[in-house]
Design a protein around this motif. Structure first.
Motif, PDB file in Angstrom:
ATOM      1  N   TRP A  57       0.800  -1.217   0.000  1.00  0.00           N
ATOM      2  CA  TRP A  57       0.000   0.000   0.000  1.00  0.00           C
ATOM      3  C   TRP A  57       0.838   1.275   0.000  1.00  0.00           C
ATOM      4  O   TRP A  57       0.340   2.332  -0.351  1.00  0.00           O
ATOM      5  N   ARG A  58       2.085   1.187   0.448  1.00  0.00           N
ATOM      6  CA  ARG A  58       3.005   2.334   0.512  1.00  0.00           C
ATOM      7  C   ARG A  58       2.331   3.569   1.118  1.00  0.00           C
ATOM      8  O   ARG A  58       2.220   4.624   0.479  1.00  0.00           O
ATOM      9  N   PRO A  59       1.878   3.442   2.363  1.00  0.00           N
ATOM     10  CA  PRO A  59       1.145   4.550   2.980  1.00  0.00           C
ATOM     11  C   PRO A  59       2.050   5.750   3.274  1.00  0.00           C
ATOM     12  O   PRO A  59       3.267   5.621   3.405  1.00  0.00           O
ATOM     13  N   ASP A  60       1.400   6.909   3.379  1.00  0.00           N
ATOM     14  CA  ASP A  60       2.079   8.139   3.761  1.00  0.00           C
ATOM     15  C   ASP A  60       2.002   8.364   5.260  1.00  0.00           C
ATOM     16  O   ASP A  60       2.663   9.260   5.785  1.00  0.00           O
ATOM     17  N   GLY A  61       1.194   7.579   5.943  1.00  0.00           N
ATOM     18  CA  GLY A  61       1.052   7.697   7.388  1.00  0.00           C
ATOM     19  C   GLY A  61       0.084   6.652   7.914  1.00  0.00           C
ATOM     20  O   GLY A  61      -0.521   5.900   7.139  1.00  0.00           O
TER      21      GLY A  61
END
Length: 138
Positions: A57-61
């Motif tokens: 998902w490569r989340p930003d937070g």
């Protein structure tokens, strides 16, 4: 507190000592969806599974539900959730925001009555994430 402007992918968590519900969402549409439930957050396998989700998902937070008591006080589970949030920051180097999750488990039970109990934790995680997203736009 908010996580950066612009399009952002977030993972939300409903932390429990036996299971952790996980949801994914993004800020441009202020939407969130239940993903999965991971078992035994104290295990190496838990973190390996979470590593895979973060890579995918490569989340930003991250948004972590804070299970406060009805009066707003911090209990044992909220302390464990805060420790989990700290571990997320240390492990992934991303911002973590805690959100008051009072009543989300009850709401998840109402929305997901026909789902297995464990799956409701993922629904609760999506509700926690939605609480954050709705708070951003208010």
């Amino acid at each position: 507190m908010t996580i950066g402007a612009g399009w952002r992918t977030l993972l939300g968590f409903d932390y429990g000592t036996r299971r952790v519900g996980v949801a994914a969402g993004q800020t441009v549409t202020s939407s969130a969806s239940p993903l999965t439930v991971l078992n035994n957050p104290a295990s190496v396998d838990f973190w390996q599974q979470l590593d895979k989700l973060v890579a995918e998902w490569r989340p930003d937070g991250f948004i972590v539900g804070m299970p406060l008591h009805a009066d707003g006080s911090v209990g044992r589970i909220a302390q464990a959730a805060a420790a989990f949030a700290g571990e997320l920051t240390a492990r992934y180097g991303l911002q973590v925001i805690s959100v008051d999750e009072r009543l989300t488990s009850w709401e998840a039970d109402q929305l997901a009555r026909d789902l297995p109990a464990a799956r409701r934790d993922a629904v609760a995680a999506s509700l926690i994430l939605m609480t954050y997203l709705e708070g951003r736009s208010a």
